[in-house]
Design an enzyme around this catalytic site. Structure first.
Site, short mmCIF file in Angstrom:
data_model
loop_
_atom_site.label_atom_id
_atom_site.label_comp_id
_atom_site.label_asym_id
_atom_site.label_seq_id
_atom_site.Cartn_x
_atom_site.Cartn_y
_atom_site.Cartn_z
N GLU A 1 0.88 -1.23 -0.19
CA GLU A 1 -0.02 -0.11 0.00
C GLU A 1 0.84 1.40 0.02
O GLU A 1 0.50 2.39 -0.70
CB GLU A 1 -0.97 -0.04 1.22
CG GLU A 1 -1.94 -1.22 1.19
CD GLU A 1 -2.77 -1.22 -0.05
OE1 GLU A 1 -2.78 -0.25 -0.64
OE2 GLU A 1 -3.12 -2.24 -0.41
N HIS B 1 1.63 2.42 -3.37
CA HIS B 1 0.69 3.00 -3.97
C HIS B 1 0.42 4.67 -3.62
O HIS B 1 0.25 5.34 -4.55
CB HIS B 1 -0.85 2.34 -3.78
CG HIS B 1 -1.02 1.03 -4.30
ND1 HIS B 1 -0.71 0.96 -5.54
CD2 HIS B 1 -1.40 -0.05 -3.91
CE1 HIS B 1 -1.15 -0.31 -5.84
NE2 HIS B 1 -1.51 -0.95 -4.93
#
Length: 438
Positions: free
Chosen positions: A243, A246
């Site tokens: 994550e 991202h």
């Protein structure tokens, strides 16, 4: 003599008749067909007939009760159309995440993955570290576990991702990212697939439902285990690395480069799984396992069309393996990820620029992707048709297709076997490439 049942399939307006088996056999002639079109929105290219079905669920059903992590998804959210910057007034609000101290409670906007509706989730700040805050909204997570998550992020994940991909944004000017730990509402109980975590680009802007800070969202059940009284926070550490990539990616593409949309999802996810791989320092076996068992991949699943045929797990598997092929072929290894990310060109152009610089100055992106498909089958120790001896990747085992389709989506590919050599049909679409691999 071959005793197995044979299947006769017509290829491309009857220009080729070949005999195919329903399974592998000795002395087979093996071919790979790849549609080298790199435009994910292009029409499919003609080669045969495909009876579509629920490939994703049939693959999950055939694999149960194997590695639960094989069915982990990462919900993808698009950047908001309106990109209003966060104001100083919002940053100074008493409810701003940046104005919190240990054990403070804040209400986050979260997404119910079952309904795709926004909800409010109250969480308590349980770790206030150098680079991260850990917020907990799950009674089964202890203070010690929250601290473990924060320290792992501060000491290992944060420096790794910054080195390999770049810096995150700091829209609330506190120099930290926020990790919200809670039980994400997903479809685990009904389908077996679940959301391990997510990042929402809207949080970087002053728009409706934004949390107006760098936040990513981490699942507890079943990501940390299926016994809620004995959850293991270490199971989500690699997802934290995923994550975080991202978030760094969004900072580069949306904020620094001011793009309307970010990097193409399939490559953003490839980089996120490369981040996991680098953190773990070992292959993502659950992605390889899904690749090996995927009915949709065997039947021509596209590398670049995200959630192709509704089977996003096949996209994860392909994207992960592409990331490993890319770094294996590059003369600067995993440094190629950061170089591509920081190239302001669009996704395909940035990839091709890097391939020309670090692999072969004359190779097109489409050709590189065909070599990737061949490498999945051949796994040679050196050269274009392998992963340069990277440990753990020899377990990759593509399945031959049982019935050739008439068309392939952009960057869709199939492998098939014949009892005798074939001639490539002259009337195939221009971007469809046949490669004999055995």
């Amino acid at each position: 003599m071959i005793n197995k049942k044979k299947l006769v399939t017509s290829l491309v307006t009857s220009s080729l008749l070949a005999t195919f088996t329903l399974g592998s056999f000795a002395d087979a002639h093996t071919y790979i067909i790849n549609n080298e079109d790199i435009n994910k929105n292009a029409q499919e290219s003609s080669i045969g007939t495909l009876k579509q079905n629920n490939f994703k669920q049939s693959t999950i059903d055939s694999m149960k009760p194997r590695n639960l992590q094989s069915f982990q998804e990462d919900k993808v959210f698009k950047a908001p159309k309106e990109k209003t910057p966060i104001t100083e007034r919002a940053r100074k609000s008493e409810n701003a995440l940046s104005n919190s101290k240990l054990n403070d409670v804040r209400s986050f906007t979260t997404v119910n993955m079952r309904t795709n509706e926004n909800e409010r989730t109250a969480a308590k700040l349980k770790y206030n570290g150098k680079n991260t805050n850990v917020w907990v909204a799950d009674n089964y997570i202890t203070d010690k576990q929250a601290k473990n998550i924060g320290e792992e992020f501060d000491n290992k994940i944060d420096p790794l991702v910054k080195e390999k991909f770049g810096e995150p944004s700091d829209v609330d000017h506190d120099g930290k990212v926020n990790i919200l730990v809670y039980d994400i509402k997903d479809d685990f109980e009904t389908t077996g697939s679940y959301t391990g975590g997510y990042f929402h680009p809207r949080d970087l802007y002053d728009v409706p439902h934004s949390n107006k800070a760098e936040v990513f969202y981490m699942d507890t059940y079943p990501s940390m285990g299926t016994d809620k009284n004995n959850l293991n926070e270490k199971k989500v550490y690699s997802t934290l690395a995923h994550e975080y990539q991202h978030m760094v990616n969004a900072n580069q593409k949306l904020l620094k480069e001011q793009k309307e949309d970010g990097m193409d999802v399939w490559l953003d996810e490839a980089f996120a799984m490369a981040s996991e791989h680098m953190y773990l320092q070992k292959p993502l076996d659950h992605r390889i396992e899904y690749y090996n068992n995927s009915t949709s991949i065997a039947n021509g699943h596209s590398l670049i069309k995200w959630n192709h045929r509704g089977d996003v797990l096949s996209n994860y598997a392909l994207s992960y393996l592409f990331s490993q092929y890319l770094s294996a072929q590059s003369d600067n290894g995993d440094k190629i990820f950061k170089e591509i990310l920081q190239d302001p060109a669009n996704t395909s152009e940035a990839l091709e620029n890097a391939i020309h610089k670090h692999v072969d100055p004359k190779m097109s992106l489409g050709e590189f992707m065909t070599n990737f498909r061949v490498a999945l089958e051949k796994k040679e120790a050196t050269g274009l048709h392998g992963f340069n001896g990277a440990p753990g990747l020899n377990s990759i085992s593509p399945k031959p297709v049982r019935e050739l389709p008439q068309t392939l989506a952009p960057q869709g590919s199939v492998m098939f076997e014949t009892t005798s050599p074939i001639k490539v049909p002259k009337d195939k679409d221009e971007k469809v490439n046949y490669v004999k691999v055995k």
